[in-house]
Structures are given as structure tokens and as C-alpha cells.
Design a protein around this motif. Sequence first.
Motif, PDB file in Angstrom:
ATOM      1  N   ILE A  73      66.663 -17.730 -12.307  1.00  0.00           N
ATOM      2  CA  ILE A  73      68.004 -17.067 -12.557  1.00  0.00           C
ATOM      3  C   ILE A  73      68.008 -16.559 -13.874  1.00  0.00           C
ATOM      4  O   ILE A  73      68.992 -16.272 -14.386  1.00  0.00           O
ATOM      5  N   GLY A  74      66.898 -16.905 -14.829  1.00  0.00           N
ATOM      6  CA  GLY A  74      66.889 -16.252 -15.949  1.00  0.00           C
ATOM      7  C   GLY A  74      67.381 -17.158 -17.137  1.00  0.00           C
ATOM      8  O   GLY A  74      67.779 -16.769 -18.409  1.00  0.00           O
ATOM      9  N   ALA A  75      67.802 -18.505 -16.905  1.00  0.00           N
ATOM     10  CA  ALA A  75      68.380 -19.113 -17.593  1.00  0.00           C
ATOM     11  C   ALA A  75      67.414 -19.585 -18.953  1.00  0.00           C
ATOM     12  O   ALA A  75      66.374 -20.167 -18.524  1.00  0.00           O
ATOM     13  N   ARG A  76      67.515 -19.296 -20.160  1.00  0.00           N
ATOM     14  CA  ARG A  76      66.802 -19.357 -21.207  1.00  0.00           C
ATOM     15  C   ARG A  76      67.024 -20.506 -22.130  1.00  0.00           C
ATOM     16  O   ARG A  76      66.363 -21.061 -22.869  1.00  0.00           O
ATOM     17  N   ARG A  77      68.245 -21.152 -22.101  1.00  0.00           N
ATOM     18  CA  ARG A  77      68.825 -22.039 -22.854  1.00  0.00           C
ATOM     19  C   ARG A  77      68.956 -23.358 -22.192  1.00  0.00           C
ATOM     20  O   ARG A  77      70.146 -23.465 -21.732  1.00  0.00           O
ATOM     21  N   PHE A  78      68.013 -23.993 -22.007  1.00  0.00           N
ATOM     22  CA  PHE A  78      68.038 -25.174 -21.431  1.00  0.00           C
ATOM     23  C   PHE A  78      67.103 -26.261 -21.969  1.00  0.00           C
ATOM     24  O   PHE A  78      65.909 -25.794 -22.716  1.00  0.00           O
ATOM     25  N   LYS A  79      67.375 -27.675 -21.863  1.00  0.00           N
ATOM     26  CA  LYS A  79      66.378 -28.585 -22.517  1.00  0.00           C
ATOM     27  C   LYS A  79      66.418 -29.713 -21.551  1.00  0.00           C
ATOM     28  O   LYS A  79      67.608 -30.204 -21.159  1.00  0.00           O
ATOM     29  N   ILE A  80      65.376 -30.547 -21.384  1.00  0.00           N
ATOM     30  CA  ILE A  80      65.259 -31.654 -20.798  1.00  0.00           C
ATOM     31  C   ILE A  80      65.700 -32.941 -21.556  1.00  0.00           C
ATOM     32  O   ILE A  80      65.157 -32.898 -22.831  1.00  0.00           O
ATOM     33  N   LEU A  81      66.469 -33.997 -21.175  1.00  0.00           N
ATOM     34  CA  LEU A  81      67.066 -35.063 -21.572  1.00  0.00           C
ATOM     35  C   LEU A  81      66.408 -36.200 -20.875  1.00  0.00           C
ATOM     36  O   LEU A  81      66.954 -36.355 -19.704  1.00  0.00           O
ATOM     37  N   LEU A  82      65.788 -37.246 -21.472  1.00  0.00           N
ATOM     38  CA  LEU A  82      65.196 -38.488 -20.670  1.00  0.00           C
ATOM     39  C   LEU A  82      66.485 -39.185 -21.043  1.00  0.00           C
ATOM     40  O   LEU A  82      66.772 -39.795 -21.987  1.00  0.00           O
ATOM     41  N   THR A  83      66.807 -40.319 -19.843  1.00  0.00           N
ATOM     42  CA  THR A  83      67.647 -41.240 -19.842  1.00  0.00           C
ATOM     43  C   THR A  83      67.315 -42.539 -18.884  1.00  0.00           C
ATOM     44  O   THR A  83      66.303 -42.330 -18.510  1.00  0.00           O
ATOM     45  N   GLN A  84      67.883 -43.469 -19.264  1.00  0.00           N
ATOM     46  CA  GLN A  84      67.421 -44.793 -18.621  1.00  0.00           C
ATOM     47  C   GLN A  84      66.201 -45.040 -18.804  1.00  0.00           C
ATOM     48  O   GLN A  84      65.482 -45.593 -17.866  1.00  0.00           O
ATOM     49  N   VAL A  85      65.774 -44.884 -20.205  1.00  0.00           N
ATOM     50  CA  VAL A  85      64.346 -45.277 -20.572  1.00  0.00           C
ATOM     51  C   VAL A  85      64.186 -46.425 -20.820  1.00  0.00           C
ATOM     52  O   VAL A  85      65.215 -47.262 -21.687  1.00  0.00           O
TER      53      VAL A  85
END
Length: 196
Positions: A118-130
Motif C-alpha cells: 500500500i506504499g506505507a513507508r513510515r513503519f517500524k517493528i516493536l518487539l514486546t513481551q520479551v
Amino acid sequence: MKIALLSHKGGVGKTTTAVNLAAYLSERGSALLVDGDSNRSALHWIERGDMPFKAVSEKAAPKFWSQFEHVIVDTGARPDTADLKDLASICDLLVVVSSADALSLDVLSPTIQTLQSIGARRFKILLTQVSPISRAGDEALSEIIEAGWPVFKNYIRRYAAHGKAALEGRIVRDVNDPHSTDAWSDVQAIGAELLK
């Protein structure tokens, strides 16, 4: 800053992260938390206590959106492509929340592919419950970096303090738990990365 937290797998700590990040950001400017989940989990949490930020449902959000310096959207489970397009157009960043277990990581690839399609350029993965007592977080972080996806350098560790905070209607730093300070330091680290 306008951010949306999303996940295509339930039970990864999305709402917990949204509530605590809203508290962190409220220390740096006015903050609004938008609860986009039909379960209203964030709103129920907030109703049990007194929070340093305003919280509204997704339907009420347009009335308040422009009045706050920071807006955090806790999306509903598994947002569809149309929802993702809308979020990408109005948010500065989409935060893809994932726990560090194999099943959650398996869901990341199709999620990232959808965002890219969809052309989303501003995203980042966040790891949780580590797990705080294993190397699972570092290993998952390495896998994500190897895949070439944008990821937060820090992550949110799994502590009982998070569950207590939701039950008591508090921010994790304010509960009586031996790890509340550790849990809050994780939130601060993610918040600092957001504001860079």
C-alpha cells in the motif's frame, strides 16, 4: 507525533504498550489515546484509574485529533488493507507490534508485505513481551534486522507489572511490583526512540 500501533496477531501487548507510551508522551506534550479496538480494552483500563492523558474511542477521535501534540492509536485486531491505508495517510509512524515468539514472528512477513504493497513507508517493528531471562529478544531482533525491516533497537520485556497495571488502572511505573521500574524503563527507551 501521530502514531498507530497495530498487529495481525492478538495477545502481543499492543494495548499495554499504547497506554504506557501515551503516558510517556504526555510528559513531553499533550497526549491523546485513541482506542480503535471493538473490545475497548484501553478505555476500560483507563476507566479504572486516573491517567495523565485523554482517551477516546475511535468514533470520537476526529473531534479531538488536532488538539493534541501526540496521538496514539491503539488499532483494532488485524486491521484490513483499507484501514492500513487510512492510518498510513494520517500517522507519522505505524508501529507493528510483535512478540518475540516464532508464531508471532511468522505473521510479520505478510504484515510487512501488506504495508509495502500500500506504499506505507513510515513503519517500524516493536518487539514486546520479551522474556527478561532469555536471549529471545536479541535473537528476534537479529532476524528482523537480517530481513531488512525497520525495527526499534529496544524492546518491551514481559513482566507481571504490566498485568497489575491494567488491573489497577495505572501506568506500569505506578504499580507496587519489584519490576515496575524495569518495565517503565523499557517504555522510556521506546519513547526516546520515537521522539528522535
